[in-house]
Design a protein around this motif. Structure first.
Motif, short mmCIF file in Angstrom:
data_model
loop_
_atom_site.label_atom_id
_atom_site.label_comp_id
_atom_site.label_asym_id
_atom_site.label_seq_id
_atom_site.Cartn_x
_atom_site.Cartn_y
_atom_site.Cartn_z
N THR A 1 35.43 1.44 -25.05
CA THR A 1 34.38 2.43 -25.30
C THR A 1 33.12 2.03 -24.54
N PRO A 2 32.27 2.98 -24.17
CA PRO A 2 31.08 2.67 -23.38
C PRO A 2 30.19 1.59 -24.00
N ASP A 3 30.09 1.54 -25.32
CA ASP A 3 29.23 0.54 -25.96
C ASP A 3 29.74 -0.88 -25.73
N ASN A 4 31.04 -1.04 -25.52
CA ASN A 4 31.62 -2.37 -25.36
C ASN A 4 31.68 -2.84 -23.91
N TRP A 5 31.45 -1.94 -22.96
CA TRP A 5 31.53 -2.32 -21.55
C TRP A 5 30.39 -3.26 -21.16
N LEU A 6 30.55 -3.91 -20.03
CA LEU A 6 29.48 -4.75 -19.48
C LEU A 6 28.23 -3.89 -19.27
N PHE A 7 27.10 -4.35 -19.80
CA PHE A 7 25.81 -3.62 -19.78
C PHE A 7 25.87 -2.34 -20.61
N GLY A 8 26.86 -2.24 -21.51
CA GLY A 8 27.01 -1.03 -22.32
C GLY A 8 25.81 -0.75 -23.20
N GLY A 9 25.13 -1.81 -23.65
CA GLY A 9 23.97 -1.62 -24.51
C GLY A 9 22.80 -0.96 -23.82
N THR A 10 22.80 -0.97 -22.48
CA THR A 10 21.69 -0.37 -21.73
C THR A 10 21.93 1.09 -21.42
N GLY A 11 23.14 1.58 -21.71
CA GLY A 11 23.49 2.96 -21.33
C GLY A 11 24.05 3.05 -19.92
N TYR A 12 24.18 1.91 -19.26
CA TYR A 12 24.72 1.87 -17.90
C TYR A 12 25.94 0.96 -17.84
N GLY A 13 26.82 1.10 -18.81
CA GLY A 13 28.01 0.26 -18.87
C GLY A 13 28.95 0.52 -17.71
N ILE A 14 29.70 -0.52 -17.34
CA ILE A 14 30.65 -0.43 -16.23
C ILE A 14 32.05 -0.37 -16.82
N SER A 15 32.73 0.75 -16.63
CA SER A 15 34.06 0.92 -17.22
C SER A 15 35.09 0.10 -16.44
N PRO A 16 36.25 -0.19 -17.06
CA PRO A 16 37.32 -0.90 -16.34
C PRO A 16 37.77 -0.16 -15.08
N LEU A 17 37.68 1.18 -15.10
CA LEU A 17 38.09 1.95 -13.93
C LEU A 17 37.12 1.78 -12.77
N SER A 18 35.89 1.35 -13.06
CA SER A 18 34.85 1.24 -12.03
C SER A 18 34.65 -0.17 -11.52
N PHE A 19 35.30 -1.14 -12.14
CA PHE A 19 34.98 -2.53 -11.85
C PHE A 19 35.48 -2.98 -10.47
N GLY A 20 36.37 -2.23 -9.86
CA GLY A 20 36.88 -2.62 -8.55
C GLY A 20 35.77 -2.80 -7.52
N ALA A 21 34.75 -1.95 -7.58
CA ALA A 21 33.63 -2.08 -6.63
C ALA A 21 32.88 -3.38 -6.86
N VAL A 22 32.72 -3.78 -8.14
CA VAL A 22 32.07 -5.05 -8.45
C VAL A 22 32.94 -6.21 -7.98
N GLY A 23 34.26 -6.08 -8.20
CA GLY A 23 35.19 -7.12 -7.73
C GLY A 23 35.14 -7.29 -6.23
N ALA A 24 34.97 -6.17 -5.50
CA ALA A 24 34.86 -6.24 -4.03
C ALA A 24 33.60 -7.00 -3.62
N MET A 25 32.49 -6.74 -4.32
CA MET A 25 31.25 -7.47 -4.03
C MET A 25 31.42 -8.96 -4.28
N ILE A 26 32.12 -9.30 -5.37
CA ILE A 26 32.39 -10.70 -5.67
C ILE A 26 33.24 -11.32 -4.56
#
Length: 593
Positions: free
Chosen positions: A530-555
């Motif tokens: 759920t959005p509240d549990n995602w990374l940065f979810g508490g800020t309203g800008y959570g990163i869903s598992p479907l979106s994390f590939g872009a972050v993984g590419a940056m890493i």
């Protein structure tokens, strides 16, 4: 003639065509098995690439997701289409110039390391297996409805068909089969869309019908759809998204994931020249656009037809009685992909957004919870039935949906088998294996991959398009950065490439598994997705598992450049190789090194 008989004629006829083509184009050498002999015409290759690309996710599930989520899910269209532009401009001609059979071939030679090759094989297999789950799931959905069997049995039938033509024909058979499958699926997708657009708007072009007036109400079609879903507690269909960061990351993940998908990249090794690789990508975009320009209209019209079926007199009036539901709904209920539960005992079907914000309105109307659950993956397949189109149109879309699922499944299974037989066995474990032995290993590994994919397809981690999105995230985080750095950076060395791929792959897989279950095993998720549990979810800008590939590419990029900067540069011969690959002229045939 019964609808079942019509479906059998269309589906059986298309399968007979695919298997006949596979027999005619049977691969007799490893070159024919891996790259179809390297002499495929660019237009034909573009059509085959489009079929390879327009999978169950594109044909079956994408429109279902857009229908359910509206504008917010248009990211699938933007990401997947944009990825082909990246592929055509940044990767295809350069990889074709390099002249190898597979992606791990390029990574192993460019980063002068067996370890890099093995890591690339692992990344390819994980991404491709995840992707093929979505295809097998989609095929199971289509078979379960049109052959009137359970979804698991439908999945097994799909696996047998793929085994017959993919294992026998290899890339040579798959290429010509995919040309036939493209023709089937594009006709199957557009003809029902034209009928439905004419019914609802009087406009025979679905993309224009989407922005035309709804004939019955006189309102713009999208405005009418907004009005209906708003009355039922849903967000406006055309509403903007709140979390723009997640939308951008998701679109980027799909784009670079597309450009890093091994089964698509392999297609550019099948043409004679480097220029043909660019032309193939261009033609593929043209053929893909025919479906992708139609998909938003199909999605919107399917949602409108579904709501009008349940609420024929409008969302504030009585809904239909379950006993009087149309035949198509009864048929889909037997597959388990439509489920009804009469929560208030009135015998009617209530569909609405069952949330606290809408609870008071629902209570006033005597509703006691949403009563109908419709699997997103069925909307395109059910669309002709919902719109009461002729039986032959329903049979046609059955053949099209199965063509879409099977064409991509075959390409993915070929990528997996070539990674095992060519890159793992011949490239690392047994370099002296004979061509006959390698061909046998390729066919056996493809057979095993089909069995694994079938089992995973019976226990998918999400809808077909969502499962596919996970595969794109894995490809985006692991393969795409390695290819980009291999082509455009002379400074990245073997240690940096290996560290980067591992960092991108592990971080992305762990993040996905935390929310969708470890290795996609049901019930093993650490956190609720759920959005509240995602990374940065508490800020309203959570990163869903479907979106994390872009972050993984940056890493991946960050780790690779950092490790490379702290270690010795690549040998001069490798730097010269990178320099030569950047000028995509004069490439010869793809060769088996």
């Amino acid at each position: 003639m019964s609808q079942f008989a019509i479906n059998l004629i269309f589906v059986g006829g298309s399968f007979a065509l695919y298997i006949a083509i596979a027999i005619w184009a049977r691969a007799g050498t490893t070159k024919e098995f891996y790259v179809a002999g390297g002499g495929v015409n660019p237009v034909m290759n573009g059509m085959a690439t489009a079929a390879d690309w327009m999978s169950a996710a594109s044909f079956i599930s994408m429109a279902g997701l857009i229908a359910a989520g509206g504008y917010a899910n248009s990211t699938f269209l933007m990401g997947w289409t944009g990825g082909y532009v990246l592929l055509a401009m940044l990767l295809a001609p350069y990889l074709r110039k390099f002249g190898k059979f597979t992606v791990p071939d390029f990574i192993g030679d460019r980063f002068y390391s067996t370890g890099a090759r093995l890591v690339a094989v692992a990344c390819l297999i994980i991404a491709s297996v995840t992707y093929v789950i979505g295809q097998m799931t989609g095929a199971g959905v289509a078979f379960s409805r049109f052959l009137e069997v359970s979804s698991d049995m439908g999945l097994i039938i799909a696996a047998v068909i793929v085994f017959l033509y993919a294992v026998m024909g290899g890339m040579k058979g798959i290429t010509y089969t995919q040309v036939a499958q493209y023709v089937v699926l594009i006709i199957a997708y557009t003809i029902p869309a034209v009928f439905i657009s004419l019914q609802l708007t009087g406009n025979f072009l679905p993309p224009l019908g989407l922005f035309s007036e709804h004939t019955e109400s006189g309102m713009p079609l999208l405005a009418k759809l907004d009005e209906i879903v708003r009355e039922l507690g849903f967000r406006d269909y055309t509403a903007d998204v709140d979390n723009k960061l997640n939308m951008v990351l998701f679109t980027l993940s799909l784009m670079i994931g597309t450009a890093g998908l091994p089964h698509v990249i392999i297609r550019f090794f099948t043409v004679p020249k480097v220029a043909d690789a660019r032309w193939s990508a261009g033609w593929a975009l043209v053929f893909i656009a025919l479906l992708y320009l139609t998909a938003p209209a199909v999605a919107s019209m399917a949602r409108l037809n579904l709501m009008n079926t349940i609420y024929p007199d409008g969302p504030t009036a009585d809904s239909i009685l379950h006993a009087e539901r149309p035949d198509w709904m009864k048929t889909w209920e037997t597959t388990g992909l439509i489920k009804f539960e009469d929560k208030n005992g009135d015998g009617r079907i209530q569909v609405y957004n069952d949330t606290p914000a809408f609870a008071a309105t629902a209570s006033d109307r005597g509703w006691n919870g949403n009563e109908l659950v419709v699997n997103n993956d069925i909307l395109v397949l059910a669309n002709p039935e919902i719109a009461n189109l002729p039986g032959w149109v329903i049979g046609l879309i059955a053949a099209g949906g199965l063509a879409a699922a099977l064409s991509t499944a075959a390409g993915l299974l070929l990528a997996i088998s070539s990674a095992i037989s060519h890159d793992l066995i011949k490239g690392s474990l047994k370099p002296d294996i004979s061509e006959k032995g390698e061909l046998l290993a390729a066919r056996i590994s493809m057979g095993v991959a089909i069995i694994v994919a079938t089992w995973l397809g019976m226990n998918p981690p999400g809808f077909a398009a969502q499962t596919v999105a996970l595969a794109f995230g894995i490809a985006a985080a692991s393969i795409f950065p390695a290819l980009m750095m291999g082509i455009f950076s002379k400074r990245v060395n073997n240690k940096g490439a290996i560290a980067g791929m591992l960092a991108g792959l592990i971080s992305t897989c762990v993040y996905i598994f935390l929310y969708l279950g470890w290795f996609f095993i049901p019930g093993t998720a650490t956190f609720a997705n759920t959005p509240d549990n995602w990374l940065f979810g508490g800020t309203g800008y959570g990163i869903s598992p479907l979106s994390f590939g872009a972050v993984g590419a940056m890493i991946n990029f960050a780790v690779a450049f950092t490790v490379s900067a702290l270690t010795a540069p690549p040998p001069v011969r490798i730097q010269e190789l990178v320099e030569s690959v950047r000028f995509p002229r004069g490439a010869g045939q793809a060769v088996d090194h």
